[in-house]
Scaffold this motif. Structure first.
Motif, PDB file in Angstrom:
ATOM      1  N   ALA A 219      -5.500  11.541  -6.469  1.00 21.44           N
ATOM      2  CA  ALA A 219      -4.627  11.055  -5.221  1.00 21.44           C
ATOM      3  C   ALA A 219      -5.172   9.983  -4.601  1.00 21.44           C
ATOM      4  N   SER A 220      -6.495   9.859  -4.893  1.00 18.61           N
ATOM      5  CA  SER A 220      -7.387   8.640  -4.131  1.00 18.61           C
ATOM      6  C   SER A 220      -6.770   7.613  -4.824  1.00 18.61           C
ATOM      7  N   GLN A 221      -6.214   7.430  -6.053  1.00 14.73           N
ATOM      8  CA  GLN A 221      -6.122   6.105  -6.793  1.00 14.73           C
ATOM      9  C   GLN A 221      -4.309   5.885  -6.774  1.00 14.73           C
ATOM     10  N   LEU A 222      -3.653   6.838  -5.689  1.00 14.92           N
ATOM     11  CA  LEU A 222      -2.148   6.419  -5.452  1.00 14.92           C
ATOM     12  C   LEU A 222      -1.976   6.116  -4.035  1.00 14.92           C
ATOM     13  N   SER A 223      -0.694   5.676  -3.716  1.00 17.32           N
ATOM     14  CA  SER A 223      -0.234   5.333  -2.621  1.00 17.32           C
ATOM     15  C   SER A 223      -0.233   6.505  -1.568  1.00 17.32           C
ATOM     16  N   SER A 224      -0.358   6.275  -0.205  1.00 17.31           N
ATOM     17  CA  SER A 224      -0.124   7.306   0.670  1.00 17.31           C
ATOM     18  C   SER A 224       0.942   8.185   0.438  1.00 17.31           C
ATOM     19  N   ALA A 225       1.999   7.820   0.039  1.00 10.70           N
ATOM     20  CA  ALA A 225       3.325   8.345  -0.134  1.00 10.70           C
ATOM     21  C   ALA A 225       3.476   9.149  -1.262  1.00 10.70           C
ATOM     22  N   GLU A 226       2.923   8.717  -2.332  1.00  6.33           N
ATOM     23  CA  GLU A 226       2.768   9.250  -3.601  1.00  6.33           C
ATOM     24  C   GLU A 226       1.479  10.504  -3.592  1.00  6.33           C
ATOM     25  N   SER A 227       0.741  10.192  -2.840  1.00  4.61           N
ATOM     26  CA  SER A 227      -0.579  11.113  -2.870  1.00  4.61           C
ATOM     27  C   SER A 227      -0.563  12.366  -2.191  1.00  4.61           C
ATOM     28  N   LYS A 228       0.379  12.567  -1.162  1.00  5.57           N
ATOM     29  CA  LYS A 228       0.697  13.519   0.013  1.00  5.57           C
ATOM     30  C   LYS A 228       0.607  15.023  -0.734  1.00  5.57           C
ATOM     31  N   GLU A 229       1.709  15.099  -1.690  1.00  6.07           N
ATOM     32  CA  GLU A 229       1.618  16.371  -2.532  1.00  6.07           C
ATOM     33  C   GLU A 229       0.727  16.697  -3.054  1.00  6.07           C
ATOM     34  N   ILE A 230      -0.084  15.779  -3.733  1.00  3.98           N
ATOM     35  CA  ILE A 230      -1.394  16.211  -4.644  1.00  3.98           C
ATOM     36  C   ILE A 230      -2.482  16.547  -3.504  1.00  3.98           C
ATOM     37  N   VAL A 256      -9.709  15.454   2.622  1.00  5.48           N
ATOM     38  CA  VAL A 256      -8.365  15.675   2.345  1.00  5.48           C
ATOM     39  C   VAL A 256      -7.634  15.576   3.839  1.00  5.48           C
ATOM     40  N   TYR A 257      -8.214  16.362   4.808  1.00  3.82           N
ATOM     41  CA  TYR A 257      -7.536  16.430   6.216  1.00  3.82           C
ATOM     42  C   TYR A 257      -7.542  14.839   6.313  1.00  3.82           C
ATOM     43  N   LYS A 258      -8.489  14.064   6.329  1.00  2.00           N
ATOM     44  CA  LYS A 258      -8.431  12.778   6.769  1.00  2.00           C
ATOM     45  C   LYS A 258      -7.201  11.821   6.269  1.00  2.00           C
ATOM     46  N   LYS A 259      -7.356  11.902   4.824  1.00  2.00           N
ATOM     47  CA  LYS A 259      -6.093  11.380   4.054  1.00  2.00           C
ATOM     48  C   LYS A 259      -4.665  12.012   4.455  1.00  2.00           C
ATOM     49  N   LEU A 260      -4.702  13.068   4.919  1.00  6.10           N
ATOM     50  CA  LEU A 260      -3.236  13.651   5.182  1.00  6.10           C
ATOM     51  C   LEU A 260      -3.001  13.297   7.163  1.00  6.10           C
ATOM     52  N   GLY A 261      -4.190  12.728   7.639  1.00  2.00           N
ATOM     53  CA  GLY A 261      -3.819  12.134   8.944  1.00  2.00           C
ATOM     54  C   GLY A 261      -4.253  13.226   9.945  1.00  2.00           C
ATOM     55  N   ASP A 262      -4.680  14.383   9.482  1.00  2.00           N
ATOM     56  CA  ASP A 262      -5.307  15.346  10.402  1.00  2.00           C
ATOM     57  C   ASP A 262      -6.806  15.125  10.800  1.00  2.00           C
ATOM     58  N   PHE A 263      -6.911  14.371  11.568  1.00  2.00           N
ATOM     59  CA  PHE A 263      -8.382  13.724  11.857  1.00  2.00           C
ATOM     60  C   PHE A 263      -9.137  14.697  12.656  1.00  2.00           C
ATOM     61  N   GLU A 264      -8.553  15.646  13.523  1.00  2.00           N
ATOM     62  CA  GLU A 264      -9.255  16.687  14.505  1.00  2.00           C
ATOM     63  C   GLU A 264      -9.910  17.746  13.204  1.00  2.00           C
ATOM     64  N   LYS A 265      -8.833  18.125  12.187  1.00  2.00           N
ATOM     65  CA  LYS A 265      -9.319  19.049  11.073  1.00  2.00           C
ATOM     66  C   LYS A 265     -10.323  18.199  10.354  1.00  2.00           C
ATOM     67  N   ALA A 266     -10.091  17.216  10.189  1.00  2.00           N
ATOM     68  CA  ALA A 266     -11.162  16.356   9.359  1.00  2.00           C
ATOM     69  C   ALA A 266     -12.523  16.500   9.880  1.00  2.00           C
ATOM     70  N   LEU A 267     -12.720  16.209  11.129  1.00  3.20           N
ATOM     71  CA  LEU A 267     -13.908  16.091  11.806  1.00  3.20           C
ATOM     72  C   LEU A 267     -14.471  17.710  11.934  1.00  3.20           C
ATOM     73  N   GLU A 268     -13.662  18.581  12.032  1.00  2.00           N
ATOM     74  CA  GLU A 268     -14.286  20.002  12.279  1.00  2.00           C
ATOM     75  C   GLU A 268     -15.003  20.265  10.897  1.00  2.00           C
ATOM     76  N   TYR A 269     -14.326  19.936   9.868  1.00  3.49           N
ATOM     77  CA  TYR A 269     -14.925  20.328   8.333  1.00  3.49           C
ATOM     78  C   TYR A 269     -16.107  19.235   8.172  1.00  3.49           C
ATOM     79  N   LYS A 270     -16.064  18.309   8.395  1.00  2.14           N
ATOM     80  CA  LYS A 270     -17.310  17.160   8.274  1.00  2.14           C
ATOM     81  C   LYS A 270     -18.398  17.866   9.239  1.00  2.14           C
ATOM     82  N   ASN A 271     -18.094  18.048  10.599  1.00  2.00           N
ATOM     83  CA  ASN A 271     -19.225  18.747  11.226  1.00  2.00           C
ATOM     84  C   ASN A 271     -19.769  20.092  10.573  1.00  2.00           C
TER      85      ASN A 271
END
Length: 271
Positions: A219-230, A256-271
């Protein structure tokens, strides 16, 4: 010696969790007493007692564990017990890589073990050395070498389902890191099915972990629209893994959550 073994078992039993340290201290006391006696009456069996003490110190004091392994190694070498020499090198490699992060010493020990096992033509242990050396190269980021050693493992046809599943996953994760995503998914899915048939929950989780990572890399090699499902496919696999591999899974979930725009969840898992 056997008193030490029994106290070790007590120390790892959840029924005795409040007395765990006491039982381990008692196990070490009896093992040292056995070592003192064996030093006087049996040089040959002294090596196994040293190995037992190395095992006892593995988690609490890795350098002390390594010291006892080196002492055991000298005894086994002097006694000509080549299988025990190879196994001791293997155990030392575990400490170097998992407790000290010393990849060069871990490789040195593993190559020493592999050389002995080849001379003995002990196929299962040769396989174990190949897979372990491949794992070290993978952790070093040397994915071509890791792949080569994983592929070597297929030369041994007498492996059980769990072993075979591990080889498929090792090959698949290397292909993912090398950018061959189709080949990667083929091997990872085969590994997943093999672990499922073998009834290995840990193996199934390991396969799901690397399938999730493979989706993230794709997914990291695709556009944001193409990568969401992956990325959503990655989440499906990664969420199955958490109980077994939390340390490895949390940073990937954060990405993954950062790429999906869920920054709160991304920070939770990062911490």
């Amino acid at each position: 010696y056997w008193l030490a073994r029994n106290y070790q078992r007590f120390s790892s039993d959840s029924l005795y969790i409040t007395k765990r340290d006491l039982y381990m201290d008692t196990a070490i006391k009896y093992a040292k007493f056995a070592l003192e006696l064996w030093d006087k009456i049996s040089f040959r069996t002294k090596g196994f007692c040293l190995g037992l003490l190395a095992e006892f110190y593995l988690n609490s004091n890795p350098p002390e564990s390594l010291k006892y392994h080196y002492a055991a190694l000298k005894v086994f070498q002097a006694d000509g017990n080549q299988l025990a020499v190879a196994n001791t090198y293997h155990n030392m490699a575990n400490i170097y890589i998992n407790s000290m992060g010393d990849y060069s010493e871990a490789l040195k020990c593993n190559f020493a073990a592999l050389e002995i096992r080849k001379k003995m033509n002990h196929k299962y242990y040769i396989w174990a050395s190949h897979i372990f050396i491949g794992n070290i190269y993978y952790r070093m980021g040397k994915y071509e070498q890791a792949l080569n050693y994983a592929l070597l493992c297929f030369k041994d046809k007498n492996l059980n389902g769990k072993d075979t599943g591990g080889i498929y996953v090792s090959i698949g994760r290397c292909y993912a890191q090398l950018g061959n995503f189709d080949e990667s998914l083929k091997y990872l899915n085969t590994g997943l099915k093999t672990f499922q048939q073998a009834g290995s929950n840990l193996g199934v989780s390991m396969a799901n972990l690397y399938i999730g990572i493979r989706y993230v890399k794709t997914a990291s090699q695709l556009s944001s629209a193409e990568s969401k499902e992956i990325y959503l496919n990655a989440l499906e696999h990664l969420n199955k893994v958490l109980p077994f591999f939390p340390r490895e899974t949390y940073p990937v979930l954060a990405e993954v959550y950062k790429k999906l725009g869920d920054f709160e969840k991304a920070l939770e898992y990062k911490n």
